[in-house]
Write an enzyme that holds these catalytic residues in place. Structure first.
Site, PDB file in Angstrom:
ATOM      1  NE  ARG A   1       7.787  -2.501   6.125  1.00 49.97           N
ATOM      2  CZ  ARG A   1       6.474  -2.459   6.283  1.00 49.97           C
ATOM      3  NH1 ARG A   1       5.719  -1.885   5.367  1.00 49.97           N
ATOM      4  NH2 ARG A   1       5.916  -2.987   7.339  1.00 49.97           N
TER       5      ARG A   1
ATOM      6  NE  ARG B   1       2.061  -4.928  11.150  1.00 51.03           N
ATOM      7  CZ  ARG B   1       3.094  -4.762  10.322  1.00 51.03           C
ATOM      8  NH1 ARG B   1       4.259  -5.295  10.597  1.00 51.03           N
ATOM      9  NH2 ARG B   1       2.933  -4.059   9.216  1.00 51.03           N
TER      10      ARG B   1
ATOM     11  NE  ARG C   1       6.363  -0.505   9.927  1.00 48.20           N
ATOM     12  CZ  ARG C   1       5.219  -0.476   9.236  1.00 48.20           C
ATOM     13  NH1 ARG C   1       5.182   0.180   8.089  1.00 48.20           N
ATOM     14  NH2 ARG C   1       4.144  -1.059   9.680  1.00 48.20           N
TER      15      ARG C   1
ATOM     16  CE  LYS D   1      -2.063  -1.092   3.871  1.00 45.39           C
ATOM     17  NZ  LYS D   1      -1.339  -2.349   4.208  1.00 45.39           N
TER      18      LYS D   1
ATOM     19  NE  ARG E   1      -4.441  -1.025  10.191  1.00 42.74           N
ATOM     20  CZ  ARG E   1      -3.361  -0.625   9.516  1.00 42.74           C
ATOM     21  NH1 ARG E   1      -3.337   0.543   8.932  1.00 42.74           N
ATOM     22  NH2 ARG E   1      -2.327  -1.410   9.435  1.00 42.74           N
TER      23      ARG E   1
HETATM   24  P1  AP5 Z   1       4.850  -1.611   1.804  1.00 39.47           P
HETATM   25  O1  AP5 Z   1       4.527  -0.767   0.638  1.00 39.47           O
HETATM   26  O2  AP5 Z   1       5.605  -0.996   2.942  1.00 39.47           O
HETATM   27  O3  AP5 Z   1       3.534  -2.376   2.339  1.00 39.47           O
HETATM   28  P2  AP5 Z   1       2.287  -1.805   3.148  1.00 39.47           P
HETATM   29  O4  AP5 Z   1       1.080  -2.464   2.593  1.00 39.47           O
HETATM   30  O5  AP5 Z   1       2.308  -0.316   3.175  1.00 39.47           O
HETATM   31  O6  AP5 Z   1       2.638  -2.451   4.549  1.00 39.47           O
HETATM   32  P3  AP5 Z   1       2.545  -1.855   6.030  1.00 39.47           P
HETATM   33  O7  AP5 Z   1       3.219  -2.890   6.893  1.00 39.47           O
HETATM   34  O8  AP5 Z   1       3.073  -0.458   6.122  1.00 39.47           O
HETATM   35  O9  AP5 Z   1       1.032  -1.879   6.282  1.00 39.47           O
HETATM   36  P4  AP5 Z   1       0.326  -1.916   7.606  1.00 39.47           P
HETATM   37  O10 AP5 Z   1      -1.055  -1.649   7.175  1.00 39.47           O
HETATM   38  O11 AP5 Z   1       0.511  -3.134   8.427  1.00 39.47           O
HETATM   39  O12 AP5 Z   1       1.099  -0.837   8.491  1.00 39.47           O
HETATM   40  P5  AP5 Z   1       0.764   0.676   8.881  1.00 39.47           P
HETATM   41  O13 AP5 Z   1       2.023   1.427   8.805  1.00 39.47           O
HETATM   42  O14 AP5 Z   1      -0.423   1.184   8.149  1.00 39.47           O
HETATM   43  O15 AP5 Z   1       5.683  -2.890   1.258  1.00 39.47           O
HETATM   44  C1  AP5 Z   1       6.226  -3.843   2.146  1.00 39.47           C
HETATM   45  C2  AP5 Z   1       7.608  -4.285   1.614  1.00 39.47           C
HETATM   46  O16 AP5 Z   1       7.434  -4.987   0.392  1.00 39.47           O
HETATM   47  C3  AP5 Z   1       8.595  -3.138   1.322  1.00 39.47           C
HETATM   48  O17 AP5 Z   1       9.882  -3.546   1.667  1.00 39.47           O
HETATM   49  C4  AP5 Z   1       8.478  -2.938  -0.206  1.00 39.47           C
HETATM   50  O18 AP5 Z   1       9.699  -2.468  -0.750  1.00 39.47           O
HETATM   51  C5  AP5 Z   1       8.167  -4.361  -0.659  1.00 39.47           C
HETATM   52  N1  AP5 Z   1       7.309  -4.398  -1.847  1.00 39.47           N
HETATM   53  C6  AP5 Z   1       6.221  -3.631  -2.116  1.00 39.47           C
HETATM   54  N2  AP5 Z   1       5.665  -3.990  -3.282  1.00 39.47           N
HETATM   55  C7  AP5 Z   1       6.404  -5.034  -3.755  1.00 39.47           C
HETATM   56  C8  AP5 Z   1       6.346  -5.836  -4.922  1.00 39.47           C
HETATM   57  N3  AP5 Z   1       5.383  -5.674  -5.844  1.00 39.47           N
HETATM   58  N4  AP5 Z   1       7.261  -6.822  -5.072  1.00 39.47           N
HETATM   59  C9  AP5 Z   1       8.231  -7.025  -4.160  1.00 39.47           C
HETATM   60  N5  AP5 Z   1       8.363  -6.283  -3.038  1.00 39.47           N
HETATM   61  C10 AP5 Z   1       7.458  -5.294  -2.844  1.00 39.47           C
HETATM   62  O19 AP5 Z   1       0.301   0.498  10.411  1.00 39.47           O
HETATM   63  C11 AP5 Z   1       1.225   0.145  11.420  1.00 39.47           C
HETATM   64  C12 AP5 Z   1       0.482   0.114  12.761  1.00 39.47           C
HETATM   65  O20 AP5 Z   1      -0.048   1.431  13.070  1.00 39.47           O
HETATM   66  C13 AP5 Z   1      -0.738  -0.820  12.834  1.00 39.47           C
HETATM   67  O21 AP5 Z   1      -0.372  -2.145  13.128  1.00 39.47           O
HETATM   68  C14 AP5 Z   1      -1.558  -0.153  13.942  1.00 39.47           C
HETATM   69  O22 AP5 Z   1      -1.032  -0.449  15.220  1.00 39.47           O
HETATM   70  C15 AP5 Z   1      -1.347   1.338  13.680  1.00 39.47           C
HETATM   71  N6  AP5 Z   1      -2.347   1.899  12.759  1.00 39.47           N
HETATM   72  C16 AP5 Z   1      -2.116   2.430  11.522  1.00 39.47           C
HETATM   73  N7  AP5 Z   1      -3.265   2.838  10.968  1.00 39.47           N
HETATM   74  C17 AP5 Z   1      -4.241   2.566  11.860  1.00 39.47           C
HETATM   75  C18 AP5 Z   1      -5.647   2.733  11.849  1.00 39.47           C
HETATM   76  N8  AP5 Z   1      -6.290   3.263  10.771  1.00 39.47           N
HETATM   77  N9  AP5 Z   1      -6.350   2.327  12.933  1.00 39.47           N
HETATM   78  C19 AP5 Z   1      -5.739   1.804  14.018  1.00 39.47           C
HETATM   79  N10 AP5 Z   1      -4.405   1.592  14.089  1.00 39.47           N
HETATM   80  C20 AP5 Z   1      -3.666   1.983  13.017  1.00 39.47           C
END
Ligand code: AP5
Length: 220
Positions: free
Chosen positions: A131, A175, A164, A17, A92
């Site tokens: 990552r 997660r 991270r 994402k 979410r």
């Molecule tokens: P990346 O693009 O970083 O993936 P992502 O989907 O953004 O993954 P996240 O882990 O950031 O999502 P998340 O939803 O768990 O975390 P968030 O930060 O929102 O890609 C991942 C890796 O793969 C990278 O190394 C990239 O280079 C690689 N990659 C990408 N595309 C690729 C491809 N096509 N081929 C190969 N490699 C590829 O949330 C973190 C925490 O914050 C949550 O757990 C929660 O505690 C809190 N939080 C955040 N938002 C909320 C909310 N709305 N409500 C409540 N708590 C929240």
């Protein structure tokens, strides 16, 4: 009704994402709102929000809805979001989605698409384990799929690349469970509202970009 891209990127942790949102932001001139990035910044700066959120994030749990909803409502009012926005990691939960509907209604807007990025669990674990993120500019890398030129150094700004805290194996498992129970029901929520567009998230970053642009074809 305002023109512009007003979309949600929905998908499990590691679906790509953030990677795709950064591209869409440039391509469509819209702002990226990553609730994860906002929370991590607050944790690093030890603000009251960060202090409250850090325990939840480190356990792989969701931060309470009320903290998140206000934060997004304020961010959407900023000038860079006037041409459009990409919500990355929000909503979410069903209550967050309902709150978003209310926030947008008050602003005279509705969503014009929800992109569900689909990636199997085996691929997710591989992506999260490799990552690395730049502490300086937030650029994303992957040790195998998109490695930096020099070990642990950002190609763009020279910043330090770090893993991270919530990308440890046990937290990844937590997660993924949270996603299945609390976030996956949003797929039906948005399907029922005719907003859902599904995209296969397996392939190269460029492949997925092209699929997303195609899926968004009639949006702008
Ligand atoms: P990346 O693009 O970083 O993936 P992502 O989907 O953004 O993954 P996240 O882990 O950031 O999502 P998340 O939803 O768990 O975390 P968030 O930060 O929102 O890609 C991942 C890796 O793969 C990278 O190394 C990239 O280079 C690689 N990659 C990408 N595309 C690729 C491809 N096509 N081929 C190969 N490699 C590829 O949330 C973190 C925490 O914050 C949550 O757990 C929660 O505690 C809190 N939080 C955040 N938002 C909320 C909310 N709305 N409500 C409540 N708590 C929240």
């Amino acid at each position: 009704m305002a023109a512009g891209l007003r979309v949600v990127l929905l998908g499990p942790p590691g679906a790509g994402k953030g990677t795709q949102a950064k591209f869409l932001q440039e391509h469509y001139g819209a702002c990226q709102i990553s609730t994860g990035d906002i929370l991590r910044k607050a944790v690093a700066e030890q603000t009251p929000l960060g202090k409250e959120a850090s325990g939840y994030i480190n356990q792989g749990a969701l931060v309470p809805d009320d903290l998140i909803v206000n934060l997004v409502a304020e961010r959407l009012k900023e000038n860079d979001c006037a041409p459009g926005f990409i919500l990355d990691g929000f909503p979410r939960t069903i209550p967050q989605a309902q709150s978003l509907d209310e926030i947008l209604k008050k602003m005279g807007m509705v969503l014009n698409g929800v992109l569900a990025v689909q990636v199997p669990q085996k691929v997710i674990v591989e992506r999260l384990a490799g990552r690395r993120t730049c502490k300086g500019c937030g650029a994303l890398y992957h040790l195998a799929f998109d490695p930096p030129k020099a070990v642990a150094v950002c190609d763009r700004c020279g910043g330090e690349l770090v893993q991270r805290d919530d990308d440890r194996e046990e937290t990844i498992v937590a997660r993924l469970k949270v996603y299945d129970t609390q976030t996956a029901p949003l797929v039906d929520y948005y399907r029922e509202r005719n907003l859902l567009r599904s995209v296969d998230g397996v392939g190269t970053v460029d492949d997925i970009r092209n699929r997303i642009i195609q899926a968004l074809g009639d949006v702008k």
